[in-house]
Design a protein around this motif. Structure first.
Motif, mmCIF file in Angstrom:
data_model
loop_
_atom_site.group_PDB
_atom_site.id
_atom_site.type_symbol
_atom_site.label_atom_id
_atom_site.label_comp_id
_atom_site.label_asym_id
_atom_site.label_seq_id
_atom_site.Cartn_x
_atom_site.Cartn_y
_atom_site.Cartn_z
ATOM 1 N N HIS A 146 0.722 -1.195 0.106
ATOM 2 C CA HIS A 146 0.037 0.147 -0.082
ATOM 3 C C HIS A 146 0.699 1.335 0.039
ATOM 4 N N VAL A 147 2.064 1.216 0.296
ATOM 5 C CA VAL A 147 3.036 2.212 0.012
ATOM 6 C C VAL A 147 3.234 2.782 -1.289
ATOM 7 N N VAL A 148 3.313 1.857 -2.183
ATOM 8 C CA VAL A 148 3.841 2.096 -3.425
ATOM 9 C C VAL A 148 2.829 1.932 -4.438
ATOM 10 N N GLU A 149 2.005 1.067 -4.402
ATOM 11 C CA GLU A 149 0.918 0.638 -5.489
ATOM 12 C C GLU A 149 0.197 1.908 -5.982
ATOM 13 N N GLY A 150 0.359 2.026 -7.436
ATOM 14 C CA GLY A 150 -0.304 3.177 -8.209
ATOM 15 C C GLY A 150 0.432 4.432 -7.901
ATOM 16 N N ARG A 151 1.676 4.464 -7.590
ATOM 17 C CA ARG A 151 2.434 5.880 -7.439
ATOM 18 C C ARG A 151 3.779 5.897 -8.211
ATOM 19 N N SER A 152 3.947 6.889 -8.420
ATOM 20 C CA SER A 152 5.430 7.361 -8.961
ATOM 21 C C SER A 152 6.359 7.770 -7.801
#
Length: 415
Positions: A68-74
């Motif tokens: 949830h820290v990285v998913e869907g993010r740059s």
């Protein structure tokens, strides 16, 4: 004399072995792990998380963190020497709150040391643990911080969670950081709090075991107490990561969900709903057509479907999302095969249709774009699935076949 010498030798050996397993001080642990902790921030939004270096392939540095820290993010990655690193790859587990991020290494061997992975199976209730990470305190100057605590319970929960602990000084920003035992070895990856876990799992209660439901009720009771400092924090045991690494070679989400995350976080539900439809079309390569056909639905990218769903569930506290809709649809007897009775009952329950045989269907302008809406009211994905704004036209077009297929795909993707 000989027996005394033997006794002395065995005593010295015993002391040596004892010293090898002695607890390390906070300062010793800090010194050991400081060059292995990674700050994970975002290119298009505020906030951050934590990760840490683990063994991985040659030529790259491998960072373990929470999904949830990285998913869907740059992402931006920063190591303890203040160097910024460009993300090489992101691999997210489909069913565990774990992810692995890599960045390029100057040589074959990563210059940053891997943390030592411990034996999470040996962790016991009341064991002392500490968490390393970067607390979010609203300022730009971030430093590594230690938060101590005690193991509170060992329970098998969804998303890989299996260890909870009382750690009152854990702030936002710690997610993805290492949970360490007293010897400085990693026994878990820090993930969610009671509050977050209750919100995520509340809509999934029917699929939980009786024991998991009991644990969830206990967590909900702690949250209802209103004193957040007394609620538990949760981590994924490191053995769970070691036993489930095959997902590191699985497909990634095709789209960037930073904008969707921002809209949902701001409570802009209508804009988030439109963005969700746009992303569904983007993922399927159907922007020009403006709708998905049967083949698109049957083969829709699971990582992307999960990424969108998790964001909706997270920011609505479990009220909205594809997984919430799927649960209601299936509870009414819905299957892959379209059924008028099920579809109409489903639409009435989630507030897309007025009740009764002659009850009218709501058009888009009549939907409720706030959290007072019925559970599963959003996202409204009919236009994308049918290619029309109204449902009645979809019947004439034969479009309703995709309803069951969509929820069947959600089941396949483990939503």
């Amino acid at each position: 004399m000989k027996s005394r010498s033997c006794w002395l030798i065995f005593t010295l050996i015993g002391l040596s072995l004892t010293s090898c397993g002695q607890q390390k001080s906070s300062q010793e642990i800090a010194e050991t792990v400081k060059n292995s902790i990674v700050l994970i921030s975002y290119q298009n939004e505020s906030g951050h998380g934590t990760g840490f270096i683990v063994p991985g392939p040659t030529g790259v540095c491998t960072v373990l963190t929470a999904r949830h820290v990285v998913e869907g993010r740059s992402l931006n990655l920063q190591t303890n020497d203040q160097k910024l690193h460009k993300t090489n790859s992101i691999q997210a587990s489909p069913n565990l709150d774990l992810a692995v991020v890599t960045f390029q290494s100057a040589g074959e061997k990563c210059p940053y040391p891997s943390l030592t992975l411990g034996d999470s199976d040996s962790v016991k209730v009341e064991d002392k643990i500490s968490i390393r990470g970067f607390p979010d305190r609203g300022g730009d100057k971030l430093v590594q911080f230690r938060a101590g605590g005690d193991v509170a319970a060992l329970d098998v929960m969804p998303e890989g969670y299996g260890i909870s602990y009382e750690a009152p000084n854990v702030y936002g920003g710690f997610s993805g950081g290492p949970v360490l035992d007293t010897s400085g070895k990693v026994v878990a990856v820090h993930g969610q709090t009671d509050t977050q876990l209750v919100a995520i799992l509340d809509s999934q209660q029917a699929s939980l075991s009786s024991q998991q439901q009991t644990v969830l009720k206990q967590a909900a009771a702690r949250v209802a107490g209103g004193v957040q400092i007394n609620t538990y924090k949760w981590g994924i045991p490191i053995k769970t990561y070691q036993a489930n690494q095959s997902w590191e070679n699985q497909p990634l989400a095709k789209a960037d969900y930073t904008k969707l995350q921002q809209l949902l976080a701001a409570g802009q539900w209508k804009e988030a709903d439109r963005e969700t439809g746009n992303k569904m079309l983007e993922v399927a390569g159907r922007q020009k057509e403006g709708w998905l056909d049967v083949k698109n639905v049957e083969n829709f990218s699971c990582p992307d479907l999960r990424a969108m769903d998790r964001l909706w569930v997270k920011y609505s506290d479990g009220r909205f999302g594809f997984s919430v809709q799927k649960q209601i649809y299936q509870s009414l007897g819905g299957t892959e095969k379209y059924d008028d009775k099920v579809w109409f009952a489903y639409a009435e329950v989630i507030g897309w249709k007025q009740k009764g045989e002659k009850g009218e269907w709501l058009d888009y302008s009549q939907l409720t774009f706030n959290t007072n809406a019925p559970s599963a009211h959003l996202p409204w994905h009919l236009e994308v699935l049918f290619g029309v704004v109204g449902v009645n036209l979809a019947v004439d077009l034969g479009g309703l076949r995709v309803v069951g297929l969509f929820f069947s795909r959600a089941e396949t993707c483990k939503l």
